[in-house]
Design a protein around this motif. Structure first.
Motif, PDB file in Angstrom:
ATOM      1  N   UNK A  63       0.828  -1.207   0.000  1.00  0.00           N
ATOM      2  CA  UNK A  63       0.000   0.000   0.000  1.00  0.00           C
ATOM      3  C   UNK A  63       0.862   1.258   0.000  1.00  0.00           C
ATOM      4  N   UNK A  64       0.232   2.388  -0.325  1.00  0.00           N
ATOM      5  CA  UNK A  64       0.934   3.675  -0.282  1.00  0.00           C
ATOM      6  C   UNK A  64       1.435   3.972   1.126  1.00  0.00           C
ATOM      7  N   UNK A  65       0.638   3.611   2.113  1.00  0.00           N
ATOM      8  CA  UNK A  65       1.023   3.833   3.507  1.00  0.00           C
ATOM      9  C   UNK A  65       2.296   3.051   3.850  1.00  0.00           C
ATOM     10  N   UNK A  66       2.359   1.805   3.393  1.00  0.00           N
ATOM     11  CA  UNK A  66       3.546   0.988   3.647  1.00  0.00           C
ATOM     12  C   UNK A  66       4.773   1.561   2.934  1.00  0.00           C
ATOM     13  N   UNK A  67       4.577   2.037   1.694  1.00  0.00           N
ATOM     14  CA  UNK A  67       5.691   2.642   0.952  1.00  0.00           C
ATOM     15  C   UNK A  67       6.214   3.877   1.672  1.00  0.00           C
ATOM     16  N   UNK A  68       5.284   4.733   2.111  1.00  0.00           N
ATOM     17  CA  UNK A  68       5.677   5.958   2.810  1.00  0.00           C
ATOM     18  C   UNK A  68       6.433   5.634   4.094  1.00  0.00           C
ATOM     19  N   UNK A  69       5.986   4.611   4.807  1.00  0.00           N
ATOM     20  CA  UNK A  69       6.647   4.207   6.044  1.00  0.00           C
ATOM     21  C   UNK A  69       8.071   3.723   5.767  1.00  0.00           C
TER      22      UNK A  69
END
Length: 77
Positions: free
Chosen positions: A44-50
């Motif tokens: 997910x985008x959230x995982x990438x950002x993290x």
């Protein structure tokens, strides 16, 4: 190479060479395609950002020691 693995591969090759069921062949091809995808594209985008945040923190030398990290995440372990 491990003999046991080699035998399993040969068994699969033999099975595949006699396979007539088109739906199973299609599933195997889809499985192979999914296995070769880059995992980065499947998160997910959230995982990438993290992950990107963590890399940035590491680049900036903003790191925590192992013991500090264990204290912070102790409740999740």
């Amino acid at each position: 190479m491990n003999t046991q693995i080699l035998n399993k591969k040969l068994e699969l090759i033999q099975w595949l060479s006699t396979l007539e069921d088109k739906s199973i062949i299609e599933k195997l091809l889809k499985f192979r395609q999914e296995e070769t995808k880059d995992w980065w594209e499947s998160i997910s985008d959230e995982e990438r950002k993290s992950i990107e945040k963590g890399i940035s923190q590491a680049d900036d030398k903003n790191l925590k020691s192992h013991s500090e990290a264990r204290k912070i995440y102790e409740k999740y372990l």
